[in-house]
Design a protein around this motif. Sequence first.
Motif, short mmCIF file in Angstrom:
data_model
loop_
_atom_site.label_atom_id
_atom_site.label_comp_id
_atom_site.label_asym_id
_atom_site.label_seq_id
_atom_site.Cartn_x
_atom_site.Cartn_y
_atom_site.Cartn_z
N GLY A 207 40.54 30.57 36.67
CA GLY A 207 41.68 30.05 35.93
C GLY A 207 42.09 30.87 34.72
N ILE A 208 41.27 31.84 34.30
CA ILE A 208 41.67 32.66 33.15
C ILE A 208 42.53 33.82 33.64
N SER A 209 43.37 34.33 32.77
CA SER A 209 44.29 35.38 33.22
C SER A 209 43.81 36.79 32.91
N ASN A 210 42.73 36.92 32.16
CA ASN A 210 42.20 38.25 31.85
C ASN A 210 41.55 38.88 33.08
N PRO A 211 41.49 40.21 33.10
CA PRO A 211 40.71 40.88 34.16
C PRO A 211 39.24 40.47 34.06
N ILE A 212 38.55 40.51 35.17
CA ILE A 212 37.15 40.10 35.23
C ILE A 212 36.32 41.26 35.76
N GLY A 213 35.20 41.52 35.12
CA GLY A 213 34.23 42.50 35.60
C GLY A 213 33.00 41.78 36.10
N MET A 214 32.52 42.18 37.26
CA MET A 214 31.34 41.55 37.84
C MET A 214 30.32 42.62 38.21
N LYS A 215 29.11 42.46 37.70
CA LYS A 215 28.02 43.38 38.00
C LYS A 215 27.46 43.07 39.38
N ILE A 216 27.23 44.12 40.17
CA ILE A 216 26.62 43.93 41.48
C ILE A 216 25.39 44.83 41.60
N SER A 217 24.34 44.26 42.15
CA SER A 217 23.07 44.97 42.28
C SER A 217 22.74 45.13 43.77
N PRO A 218 21.63 45.80 44.07
CA PRO A 218 21.23 45.95 45.48
C PRO A 218 20.97 44.61 46.18
N SER A 219 20.75 43.55 45.42
CA SER A 219 20.47 42.25 46.04
C SER A 219 21.75 41.50 46.45
N MET A 220 22.92 42.06 46.15
CA MET A 220 24.18 41.38 46.47
C MET A 220 24.39 41.35 47.98
N ASP A 221 24.56 40.16 48.52
CA ASP A 221 24.84 39.98 49.93
C ASP A 221 26.33 40.25 50.18
N PRO A 222 26.69 41.09 51.15
CA PRO A 222 28.11 41.41 51.39
C PRO A 222 28.98 40.18 51.64
N GLU A 223 28.50 39.23 52.40
CA GLU A 223 29.30 38.02 52.68
C GLU A 223 29.50 37.19 51.41
N GLU A 224 28.47 37.13 50.60
CA GLU A 224 28.58 36.40 49.33
C GLU A 224 29.57 37.09 48.39
N LYS B 269 32.50 48.78 52.32
CA LYS B 269 33.08 48.60 53.66
C LYS B 269 33.62 47.18 53.87
N ILE B 270 32.86 46.18 53.43
CA ILE B 270 33.32 44.80 53.66
C ILE B 270 34.50 44.47 52.75
N ILE B 271 34.51 45.00 51.55
CA ILE B 271 35.65 44.79 50.65
C ILE B 271 36.89 45.45 51.25
N LYS B 272 36.71 46.66 51.74
CA LYS B 272 37.83 47.42 52.33
C LYS B 272 38.34 46.73 53.60
N SER B 273 37.44 46.30 54.48
CA SER B 273 37.87 45.69 55.74
C SER B 273 38.55 44.33 55.53
N ASN B 274 38.23 43.67 54.43
CA ASN B 274 38.87 42.39 54.10
C ASN B 274 40.10 42.58 53.20
N LYS B 275 40.45 43.84 52.93
CA LYS B 275 41.63 44.17 52.14
C LYS B 275 41.65 43.46 50.78
N ILE B 276 40.48 43.44 50.14
CA ILE B 276 40.37 42.82 48.82
C ILE B 276 40.62 43.90 47.76
N ASN B 277 41.50 43.58 46.83
CA ASN B 277 41.83 44.51 45.75
C ASN B 277 40.78 44.44 44.64
N VAL B 278 40.05 45.53 44.47
CA VAL B 278 39.06 45.62 43.39
C VAL B 278 39.12 47.03 42.80
N LEU B 279 38.63 47.15 41.59
CA LEU B 279 38.38 48.44 40.96
C LEU B 279 36.88 48.64 41.01
N TRP B 280 36.45 49.79 41.51
CA TRP B 280 35.02 50.10 41.60
C TRP B 280 34.58 50.91 40.39
#
Length: 169
Positions: A4-21, A58-69
């Motif tokens: 619900g906030i309008s600011n950009p959001i940064g999210m840390k991802i580690s090796p334990s991040m599940d692609p589906e999650e 790959k999963i972000i790309k195949s789902n056409k999700i807009n993110v900055l890496w």
Amino acid sequence: FLRGISNPIGMKISPSMDPEELIEICHKLNPENEKGRLTLISRMGADTINDFLPPLIKIIKSNKINVLWMCDPMHGNTYKLKSGYKTRDFDTILNEIESFFNIHNELKTIPGGIHLEFTGEHVTECLGGTDNIIDNDLENQYDTACDPRLNVNQSLELAYRITKLLIKN
């Protein structure tokens, strides 16, 4: 709440991040798939980035999700010496950055940024670099209140090496 906030959001991802999650979280944080809204900050470590980052991209790309890496090569490569000093190794930091660029180049995605911790001072908190700082040098000028930082010479050397990666890609 964060959706619900309008600011950009940064999210840390580690090796334990599940692609589906990751997909599920991206949809929750950016339900309109707005460009520039969500930054994914990989904190993989030099030893694991090649195994764990590509499936996420790959999963972000195949789902056409807009993110900055972005890449944070600092936190996944911190360790404590027997002397009690927390440190990082310049070559390990560089290796993770190089892997980050190579993975994105291979997958035809954009490596959008790098997070570094550095200072313009001549501290001795991270090993290696052109100053060739070794374990015993850390006590000379270990000034950080929290995490070890690259010193002025290591920072300049890393900036030069990143520039070469940008030109190459």
